[in-house]
Enzyme design. Sequence first.
Site, mmCIF file in Angstrom:
data_model
loop_
_atom_site.group_PDB
_atom_site.id
_atom_site.type_symbol
_atom_site.label_atom_id
_atom_site.label_comp_id
_atom_site.label_asym_id
_atom_site.label_seq_id
_atom_site.Cartn_x
_atom_site.Cartn_y
_atom_site.Cartn_z
ATOM 1 N N HIS A 155 39.326 45.852 45.140
ATOM 2 C CA HIS A 155 39.691 46.890 44.450
ATOM 3 C C HIS A 155 41.088 46.851 44.407
ATOM 4 C CE1 HIS A 155 35.963 48.902 46.191
ATOM 5 N NE2 HIS A 155 35.731 48.961 44.836
ATOM 6 N N ASP A 198 42.788 47.462 47.360
ATOM 7 C CA ASP A 198 42.736 46.862 48.499
ATOM 8 C C ASP A 198 43.553 45.980 48.576
ATOM 9 O OD1 ASP A 198 39.928 47.752 49.250
ATOM 10 O OD2 ASP A 198 39.002 46.773 47.914
#
Length: 362
Positions: free
Chosen positions: A51, A54
């Site tokens: 993501h 992330d």
Amino acid sequence: MTSQADYKFSFGPWNIHEGADPFGPTVRDSVDFAAKIAVYKRLGFDGVQLHDDDAVADLEDKSWDEIQAEAKEMRRLLESEGLEAEFVAPRLWEDPRGIDGGLTANDPEVRRWGVERSKKAVDIAKLMGTDLVVLWLAREGTYIRESKSARVAYDRLVEAINTMLQHDPTIRIAIEPKPNEPMDQAYVPTIGHALALAERTCDPQRVGGLIETAHAQLAGLDPSDEMAFALGNDKLWSVHLNDQNGLKFDQDKSFGSANLRAAFNQVRVLEEARYFDTGRYIGLDVKAMRTQEASRATQHLANSKAVFEALVQKARTFPEQQAQQLIADRDYESLEMLVLSHLMGVACPELQQQEDYATQTA
Ligand code: GLO
Ligand code: MG
């Protein structure tokens, strides 16, 4: 026989998780990112699905310079482990602003935020060295159908995707369809919808799909057929292999654990299309059971990969000639038994008897 090293495997750091569910808190300690990254190579994975947050934690509070520095640092970390980023996905669904969707919200301010955030995800993908952005349209749907106009919502999705495509002329967007959860009903529930939407964008060649096994099953569809459909358009740009036991919440079970035969058929479709030649990843999106002890909470990843590899062997050793004869004879009962006995690894006296009978009566 082609070696299994032909396939490259990936998963996302969220696939190593703490075990919370809607009815209970976490049951395992958080594993920090560096420790998760160390798991990849150990289990034979080369690709990391990320993501946007992330890759760059708390990216909303960071300046462009900070985002750039952190994304580059993350890329260095992955590369130092011999890994690469497969894709980056804008995580609009966890931000309070995205409560009713980021790209299809009724509030224009929210939509502006959703598009800006998605553009940042595009930039982060490029910084991480990948041209692939995945759009799981989590909250782009409704809790009650009267709350949004579906026609307008689809227009807004096209508009948002166009803005992302124009923002960077080198990126590709893979839409990950899902019919429900967290919303009651989501827009873009199937790969058919995703690829039709792609055709409405300003650059259809750069919009494809990622198919998740469980999402297709939640739509009541056969995942291997969904994959075949996308492969026929050369639009299957990644997969999220997992499994699902019937129509309930999205379970993200280990690949093949509930529907071994359906898993076999997904592998067969990928083999038939020589997916391994495309250089694209076999991605997993699987969750460890809540009961699993922390020290063994990556076993679901190893198991899913092992099942995939075993099924590649099953696909490559499938008695094709015998199957073709049964198809020509329209003897699908025997064909079914051929498939089952091949999967079970047992000889099938029934089939032999029928062959003998057919020869006698011919
Ligand atoms: C949830 C989705 C989710 C996405 C991931 C990548 O149902 O499968 O895990 O795949 O967030 O965007
Ligand atoms: Mg997924």
